[in-house]
Design an enzyme around this catalytic site. Structure first.
Site, PDB file in Angstrom:
ATOM      1  N   ASP A   1       0.867  -1.173   0.000  1.00  0.00           N
ATOM      2  CA  ASP A   1       0.000   0.000   0.000  1.00  0.00           C
ATOM      3  C   ASP A   1       0.905   1.225   0.000  1.00  0.00           C
ATOM      4  O   ASP A   1       1.707   1.406   0.923  1.00  0.00           O
ATOM      5  CB  ASP A   1      -0.892   0.025   1.247  1.00  0.00           C
TER       6      ASP A   1
ATOM      7  N   ASP B   1     -13.765  -3.560  -1.447  1.00  0.00           N
ATOM      8  CA  ASP B   1     -13.601  -3.316  -0.010  1.00  0.00           C
ATOM      9  C   ASP B   1     -14.999  -3.285   0.611  1.00  0.00           C
ATOM     10  O   ASP B   1     -15.845  -2.501   0.177  1.00  0.00           O
ATOM     11  CB  ASP B   1     -12.914  -1.968   0.245  1.00  0.00           C
TER      12      ASP B   1
END
Length: 251
Positions: free
Chosen positions: A11, A130
């Site tokens: 990330d 998500d």
């Protein structure tokens, strides 16, 4: 039987690898190019690179960093963050990405999934979802988990598969960073509903969690970040233990 895949996730924010809990409280985890090279050498099957603030900051993924990572590794490489057009994907693939991951842009413009699959092939298109549970329902969230939608995880996953996505990367926001294990019930339900590979994400804390994601969650791949970044789990040891549990992996 296809081998299960182990996928470290980088990330990226402000050019550094970061990791948080439940998508917040980010802390630095190192240089993404260095980490990518290490994971490639240690036996990771693939690598995922997510520019986590690109959508929120309305900018494109960091192409120069993508190129730098691609030069250092010899495993498939998926890139996501701020991708919203066929042109964006063309640029990333020409700079070393093997696949792209789309999330917010796919929800806002589902036709993009069809367009990308048609132009580049389904194997190139990963749709990241998500989601977290709200009143007992798995609800899809956008913009790095900041914006709830009215979409149900399972309905959206079915549509994504029908539109030509090659894989789904499902992150449980409830489990993310908690190290309490993956959302195996939701994973198993997804695997019953769709016939494209599912990557489990969110919750890895120990080797048993990976075993469970494959045996109980029926995942095709398991993705993790902090347990790899901070050397809590070594990829070679993880794969050996998976083998010991009769789970097919490449060593």
């Amino acid at each position: 039987m296809l081998a299960k895949r182990i996928i470290p996730c980088l990330d990226i924010k402000n050019g550094r690898t970061v990791k948080g809990v439940n998508f917040v409280d980010l802390r630095d985890a190192g240089d993404p190019v260095e980490l990518a090279e290490i994971y490639s050498a240690e036996g990771a099957d693939e690598l995922v690179f997510l520019d986590i603030s690109a959508t929120e900051e309305r900018r494109k993924t960091l192409v120069n960093m993508v190129r730098s990572v691609a030069e250092k590794i010899n495993i498939p490489f998926t890139v996501g963050g701020g991708i919203s057009s066929v042109e964006d994907v063309d640029i990333l693939l020409n700079n070393g990405a093997d696949k792209v991951s789309i999330n917010s842009s796919a929800v806002k413009n589902p036709q993009l999934i069809n367009d990308l699959a048609q132009k580049f092939g389904s194997q190139c298109v990963v749709v990241a979802i998500d989601a977290k549970q709200i009143d007992g329902q798995w609800i899809v969230h956008l913009v790095g988990g900041k914006v709830p939608t009215e979409l149900n995880l399972f309905d959206w996953a079915v549509e994504v598969a029908e539109r030509g996505a090659g894989e789904i990367l499902f992150t449980s926001m409830d489990n993310d960073g908690t190290k309490n294990g993956f959302a195996n019930e939701a994973l198993a339900k997804l695997s019953e509903l769709i016939n494209i590979p599912i990557i489990a994400s969110g919750g890895a804390g120990n080797i048993q969690h990976f075993v469970d994601s494959f045996k109980e969650g029926k995942a095709d791949a398991a993705l993790a970040a902090s347990v790899f970044h901070f050397k809590e789990i070594e990829i070679k040891a993880l794969k050996q233990e998976l083998r010991n549990n009769n789970i097919e992996v490449r060593i």
